[in-house]
Write an enzyme that holds these catalytic residues in place. Structure first.
Site, PDB file in Angstrom:
ATOM      1  N   ASP A 137      -2.026  -4.889  -0.242  1.00 31.66           N
ATOM      2  CA  ASP A 137      -1.565  -6.129   0.380  1.00 31.66           C
ATOM      3  C   ASP A 137      -2.397  -6.545   1.589  1.00 31.66           C
ATOM      4  O   ASP A 137      -2.721  -7.728   1.757  1.00 31.66           O
ATOM      5  CB  ASP A 137      -0.079  -6.043   0.734  1.00 31.66           C
ATOM      6  CG  ASP A 137       0.299  -4.841   1.579  1.00 31.66           C
ATOM      7  OD1 ASP A 137      -0.573  -4.014   1.915  1.00 31.66           O
ATOM      8  OD2 ASP A 137       1.502  -4.715   1.896  1.00 31.66           O
TER       9      ASP A 137
ATOM     10  N   GLN B  63       0.821  -1.212   0.000  1.00 33.53           N
ATOM     11  CA  GLN B  63       0.000   0.000   0.000  1.00 33.53           C
ATOM     12  C   GLN B  63       0.858   1.267   0.000  1.00 33.53           C
ATOM     13  O   GLN B  63       2.021   1.253   0.395  1.00 33.53           O
ATOM     14  CB  GLN B  63      -0.903   0.012   1.226  1.00 33.53           C
ATOM     15  CG  GLN B  63      -2.079  -0.940   1.148  1.00 33.53           C
ATOM     16  CD  GLN B  63      -3.032  -0.712   2.307  1.00 33.53           C
ATOM     17  OE1 GLN B  63      -3.056  -1.483   3.250  1.00 33.53           O
ATOM     18  NE2 GLN B  63      -3.809   0.346   2.236  1.00 33.53           N
ATOM     19  N   HIS B  64       0.237   2.353  -0.436  1.00 36.25           N
ATOM     20  CA  HIS B  64       0.715   3.727  -0.259  1.00 36.25           C
ATOM     21  C   HIS B  64       1.833   4.179  -1.192  1.00 36.25           C
ATOM     22  O   HIS B  64       2.079   5.369  -1.308  1.00 36.25           O
ATOM     23  CB  HIS B  64       1.185   3.979   1.178  1.00 36.25           C
ATOM     24  CG  HIS B  64       0.216   3.623   2.249  1.00 36.25           C
ATOM     25  ND1 HIS B  64      -1.079   4.098   2.275  1.00 36.25           N
ATOM     26  CD2 HIS B  64       0.350   2.831   3.342  1.00 36.25           C
ATOM     27  CE1 HIS B  64      -1.687   3.613   3.349  1.00 36.25           C
ATOM     28  NE2 HIS B  64      -0.855   2.845   4.007  1.00 36.25           N
TER      29      HIS B  64
END
Length: 471
Positions: A228, A72-73
């Site tokens: 994820d 993520q991110h």
């Protein structure tokens, strides 16, 4: 020719790309591969493509559908032709700490962010990295026309029927970690992109949970993919009352929810999941590496550390705040680890080993409590990740986390969740896959013992927080 019984799931994680090929009906893993990523917080996405090619080599014959779950991110900036203009800035890069403070203030504080996006940004979030790159790499920022997440980028690269940036796609789960998408309204907040970046950028279309978004050159259907943690929730088939506590590079505690959450304290991120629901989540930067770093400090291997921590009668008041890589929750990006209570009595390897396990688990116990505050029921904890194999962790976790603990059998649950989504995309129904569980080590702490350990941890954190917050 593809076989409808075969689906593939990809976990493009911080450390590696992992691929599993599964029986679509049962979830049985038939083939798997893995390739490492560079150990860095900023990475050329081309490295993910290389890892994918290595990890998937020889595995995809007959596969009908594929899905990518990614870390993520991470911020992937693209020009109009779809070329990467700056190394991807990953979730664990804390360069945007100052930008985070600016953004939270500019929108009106934590309450305003929680209301807008379900989460209060921390330096992990993509929106903070957009603000950071404006000042740190202005030439790259000037060339950027679109922003994507790691799973978006890899899915786009796999799609033979797409090019440029016009057909970028993402999903609700991963979009909810950007800081510019609202799980409550199921829509983007382009104004927050402009707040962070100073102008608009093209954003990926948010595909439906079971949508087929393209196909590979060999005709494999591409599912929407996800983040994820959302992939892990799908792979574990989390049920109401289940909380997953993952002890990997980072530590996470998350659960599926039927309604969005908003936590102005910033402790709980109000994410969406990969099924159309919600995934309130707490993430710490420090988990399994706390044990490996302590083992190195003590001149032990992990097995020796585990045995020492399990056989120690306790930590005798020794407290470790395990913020070895800074910390995301609590929001202390510039902090370092801290050991309190060091005396001649506690300056023993076994005591230090026990304090390391307790410190890591106390951080996750705070995370589970924060989910409880948001109304998430905690009937049992599914303990997973590399550090979950520690007998000491298993023995201390039930009392510290305040719930019975079960151990999902070691598996690539992020990749399995992606494969399950791929099976859903081509069959029209979420398949039922059994998740094997085992019993943990017998508990060694009473509830009173656990309360005392957690009280000491909280007192040390409270007393030293001003020091830990300093740059």
């Amino acid at each position: 020719m593809s076989d409808p019984r075969l689906v593939a799931g990809v976990d493009c994680s911080t450390q590696a790309t992992k691929v599993v090929v599964c029986d679509a009906n049962t979830g049985e893993v038939l083939r798997e591969g893995r390739a490492p990523h560079p150990d860095a917080t900023q990475v050329d996405p081309a490295e993910w493509w290389k890892a994918w090619q290595i990890a998937s080599d020889g595995l995809l014959d007959g596969v009908a559908a594929l899905s990518v779950a990614g870390q993520q991110h991470g911020m992937v900036l693209l020009d109009g032709a779809g070329e990467v203009v700056h190394p991807a800035v990953l979730w664990n890069d804390t360069s945007s700490a100052a930008a985070t403070t600016e953004l939270v203030s500019e929108l009106g504080g934590p309450e305003a962010w929680a209301a807008a996006t379900g989460s209060v940004p921390v330096p992990s979030f993509t929106v903070t990295k957009l603000r950071w790159v404006r000042g740190a790499a202005p030439d790259a920022a000037a060339r950027a026309e679109a922003v994507a997440l790691p799973h978006d980028w890899l899915t786009h690269q796999l799609a033979a029927d797409r090019s440029g940036i016009a057909d970028l796609t993402t999903d609700r789960g991963d979009a909810s970690g950007t800081g510019w998408w609202s799980p409550t309204t199921n829509d983007y907040r382009p104004d927050l992109v402009e707040l962070a970046f100073g102008r608009s950028l093209q954003l990926p279309r948010v595909a439906g949970p079971s949508e087929v978004v393209g196909q590979t050159a060999s005709g494999i259907a591409l599912a929407a993919g996800t983040g994820d943690n959302m992939g892990a929730a799908l792979g574990l088939d989390l049920q109401p009352g289940d909380v997953a506590v993952s002890l990997g590079t980072s530590g996470t505690a998350f659960a599926r929810a039927v309604a969005p959450t908003t936590d102005p304290s910033g402790f709980v991120a109000g994410f969406a999941d990969a099924t159309g629901g919600y995934l309130p989540l707490v993430c710490t930067l420090n988990a399994a590496r706390v044990l490996s770093a302590t083992a190195q400090l003590l001149g032990m291997d992990l097995a020796e550390l585990d045995e020492a921590a399990l056989t120690s009668p306790g930590s005798a008041g020794l407290v470790m705040l395990p913020y070895l890589d800074g910390e995301r929750t609590p929001d202390l990006p510039h902090s370092t680890g801290l050991i309190y209570g060091l005396t001649r009595t506690t300056a023993q390897p076994a005591t230090m080993a026990r304090a390391a396990v307790e410190g890591m688990l106390c951080g996750l116990a705070d995370a589970v409590d924060a989910l409880r505050v948001q109304g998430v029921p905690v009937n049992r904890v599914l303990l997973l990740g590399g550090a979950a194999r520690s007998r000491a962790v298993q023995a201390l976790a039930p009392a510290l986390l305040g719930a019975p603990v079960v151990l999902p059998e070691p598996a690539e649950y992020v990749a399995l969740g992606a494969a399950r989504q791929a099976a859903w995309a081509v069959s029209g129904a979420v398949p039922t896959w059994e998740v094997a569980m085992s019993k943990p080590e017998s508990p060694v702490l009473t509830d009173e013992d656990a309360a005392q350990i957690r009280a000491r941890y909280a007192a040390v954190l409270s007393g030293t927080r001003p020091l830990l917050a300093q740059r």
